[in-house]
Design an enzyme around this catalytic site. Sequence first.
Site, short mmCIF file in Angstrom:
data_model
loop_
_atom_site.label_atom_id
_atom_site.label_comp_id
_atom_site.label_asym_id
_atom_site.label_seq_id
_atom_site.Cartn_x
_atom_site.Cartn_y
_atom_site.Cartn_z
N TYR A 106 9.44 -109.33 -106.12
CA TYR A 106 10.05 -109.86 -107.07
C TYR A 106 9.56 -111.40 -107.29
O TYR A 106 8.79 -111.81 -106.56
CB TYR A 106 11.54 -109.84 -106.86
CG TYR A 106 11.68 -110.63 -105.50
CD1 TYR A 106 12.19 -111.68 -105.17
CD2 TYR A 106 11.73 -109.48 -104.27
CE1 TYR A 106 12.52 -112.05 -103.76
CE2 TYR A 106 12.03 -109.73 -102.96
CZ TYR A 106 12.43 -111.22 -102.57
OH TYR A 106 12.62 -111.62 -101.46
N HIS A 107 9.80 -112.23 -108.62
CA HIS A 107 9.36 -113.37 -108.69
C HIS A 107 9.62 -114.28 -107.53
O HIS A 107 10.62 -114.33 -106.84
CB HIS A 107 10.08 -113.94 -109.77
CG HIS A 107 9.75 -113.11 -111.04
ND1 HIS A 107 9.65 -114.11 -112.46
CD2 HIS A 107 9.39 -111.83 -111.72
CE1 HIS A 107 9.28 -113.16 -113.46
NE2 HIS A 107 9.30 -112.04 -112.83
N ASN A 108 8.62 -115.22 -107.23
CA ASN A 108 8.57 -116.14 -106.19
C ASN A 108 9.40 -117.38 -106.50
O ASN A 108 8.76 -118.36 -107.07
CB ASN A 108 7.02 -116.53 -105.60
CG ASN A 108 7.06 -117.31 -104.41
OD1 ASN A 108 8.16 -117.66 -103.71
ND2 ASN A 108 5.78 -117.47 -103.81
#
Length: 225
Positions: A106-108
């Site tokens: 998932y997005h950091n």
Amino acid sequence: MIKKIIKYLYNNLKGIKVDFNSKIPLNIIVKDKDSRYPVSIVNSTFNNTSFGLGCKLNNCLCLGEVQLGRFVSIFGPGTVLSAIKGHIKIGSFCSIGQNVSIQESYHNYNNVSSYLIGKNILKDNDSDDFISKGNIIIEEDVWIGSNSIILSGVRIGRGSVIAAGSIVTKNVPRYSIYGGNPAKEIKKRFENSKIDIIEQSKWWEWEVNKIIENKDFFYNKSNIN
């Protein structure tokens, strides 16, 4: 068109039935071959997926390293399996419904921006754009209902059922029915004595002919009760 026809014929020679709307690499890996049970791919896209015997995939998208066992059934539309940092492994005889999302990464959000700066602007190695809690492992004979979400680092135990619309954030024990947001145990599928018999049989490892010969086992007409 000629290239599409060549690709179509090439895949069919490898034990894969694939339509013209699908996008798959030429080096696709099929672990087992049996003319009775070819891998069937319809209107789907893959870039690094390995297939077991008899898999059926319709209207789905697989990105990154995805490993499928025998007779895995994935039917979209809207079903997406995405592995960026690690991999997704799905055991034999699993069934995955429409609009299911299985997301290994998932997005950091620890970066200054959660936007995919590396991929879309810097044109750099975009691995820093993502973080992961670990691989997703789905053991054999799991049924995942439509509109469910399976998140990073989760293991779903053999024989389990994920109710439609569930969000799975933690491991699911074997032979459990889970549902809700976040998903919680609703009940066990069977009593422990029956689970023991199923586990001892290891039927998911049987050859196709043995499965056919033991029809009563699968319809509760043998001594499994």
